[in-house]
Design a protein around this motif. Structure first.
Motif: not given
Length: 427
Positions: A138-141, A171-176, A193-203
């Protein structure tokens, strides 16, 4: 890479309608260029020089580990991990707003830290193979997307567990396509488009749970590039599909009480200036309809090729319904926001000081200190979960508790569709 060297994302067309400049420090959205009708707009406020973001704190940056205000002190938290209840403590001691509050993650929140740009999406550990395929489809290049990483060590600003964060910006092209509404026609220019991911690890790989509530603290002005002497958003129209706001005490800390949206807090397409409060807006709005999208993924699912939460975000099908709209009759620009988060913080740049800040040249500024933006110059729209949600039982019941366990992956997205409206030519 310099913390302040811009990384440009642009649509691949010969005359790109949408481009974004990102600074590694704080994953700062330095500029959002919109080109239409022979004019170039920059629709986010901020300094001319990237380094001047040191003066303009929290302007268009990533906020973490936890957005907005938390009460200073020790807080006990617990969460079930598999069959066990895991208890942890967070010790918020760094006061960076008054004597009672830790603001936006603490004195050294994510806004002040550099993120690492991954040289290839294949380096990601928090997006699945299926999602990376969807991204390429969907986001070529490579010039239209990037993935960034930040590792926050155990105990950072008082938060337990080592937190690994990856953020996709695309960034995604508009439909025009143009659609006519009365005497108007609209052209879809593209999406951010902003996508946030996270993981947590203990000692020592021990189970752990930690609070997390990420957002982009970005401020929009759709008219600022129209050679305005004093840019303002008060004549912008705003729609927020909200049912409640969250009450705050005298120190601006949330009480957890929900207040029905009424009076000045009804944003149904009216101008922001209508009913504008004397101190401006700085309020969290709970959306009327709960987001149905997933907010946590089982950690084990990240290795499964069939798991793909990006496809419905990147494609035209299965998107979350839009919840916020910001538009200007003067520039004709319109932003439509969708997200999987519970609400939005709307801040009208109340504390901006022209004498203490700087302003972009494209917004009529000189770029020098002392020539900054004033109050009401931007609409900051920050999408996240309720304020200090892990402290209030009512949000825990609704699974909006903002707690992340070590067997989960955090998933948060916001999508901004950018369009421009013009009067349709006479037939």
């Amino acid at each position: 890479m310099s913390d302040f060297k811009p990384v440009l994302l642009a649509l691949p067309s010969l005359t790109p309608s949408l481009a974004v400049e990102i600074l590694p420090r704080g994953l700062t959205i330095h500029r959002i260029f919109v080109q239409e009708g022979g004019r170039t707009h920059d629709i986010v406020v901020g300094p001319e020089k990237p380094e001047d973001h040191l003066r303009n704190k929290y302007t268009n940056t990533l906020i973490g580990r936890y957005t907005n205000r938390l009460p200073v002190g020790t807080h006990s938290i617990e969460r079930k991990i598999k069959e066990d209840e895991i208890a942890c403590k967070i010790n918020i001691t760094a006061k960076n707003e008054g004597d009672t509050a830790s603001l936006h993650g603490g004195a050294q929140g994510f806004d002040s830290l550099p993120l690492t740009l991954l040289s290839s999406s294949s380096e990601s550990t928090l997006f699945t193979k299926a999602e990376l395929i969807s991204l390429a489809t969907h986001i070529p290049g490579e010039s239209s997307s990037s993935i960034w990483r930040l590792v926050s060590e155990d105990g950072d600003q008082g938060f337990p567990g080592q937190l690994t964060v990856e953020v996709l910006v695309a960034l995604k092209e508009g439909s025009g396509s143009k659609r006519v509404e009365g005497d108007w026609e609209e052209l879809a220019l593209g999406s951010i488009i902003i996508v946030y991911r996270a993981r947590v690890q203990g000692k020592n790989c021990k189970p752990v749970v930690t609070p997390i509530n990420l957002t982009q603290h970005w401020g929009f002005n759709l008219d600022a590039s129209l050679e305005k002497k004093d840019p303002s958003v008060l004549k912008h129209s705003l729609i927020v599909k909200a049912s409640h706001t969250i009450e705050r005490d005298a120190d601006d800390l949330p009480t957890g009480n929900l207040l029905p949206v009424a009076g000045a807090h009804v944003h149904n397409g009216k101008k922001i200036e209508e009913g504008f409060p004397s101190g401006g807006y700085d309020d969290f709005y709970m959306f009327s309809k709960p987001a149905l999208s997933v907010k946590r993924i089982n950690l084990s699912d990240i290795t499964k090729t069939s798991v793909d939460l990006l496809e419905p975000i990147l494609s035209s099908s299965g998107e979350t319904e839009s919840v916020v709209e910001l538009s200007s009759d003067e520039s004709g620009l319109r932003l439509t926001f969708s997200t999987n988060q519970t609400g939005v913080q709307f801040y009208s740049n109340n504390y901006a000081s022209p004498g203490g800040g700087t302003r972009k040249k494209i917004h009529g500024g000189s770029g020098n200190v002392g020539d900054g933006y004033g109050p009401g110059s931007a609409a900051f729209l920050e999408f996240h979960e309720p304020l200090a949600a892990f402290l209030f039982p009512q949000f825990q019941k609704n699974k909006d508790d903002t707690l992340l366990a070590s067997d989960e992956v955090y998933h948060n997205f916001v999508k901004v569709d950018v369009a421009v409206r013009h009067l349709a030519p006479a037939v």
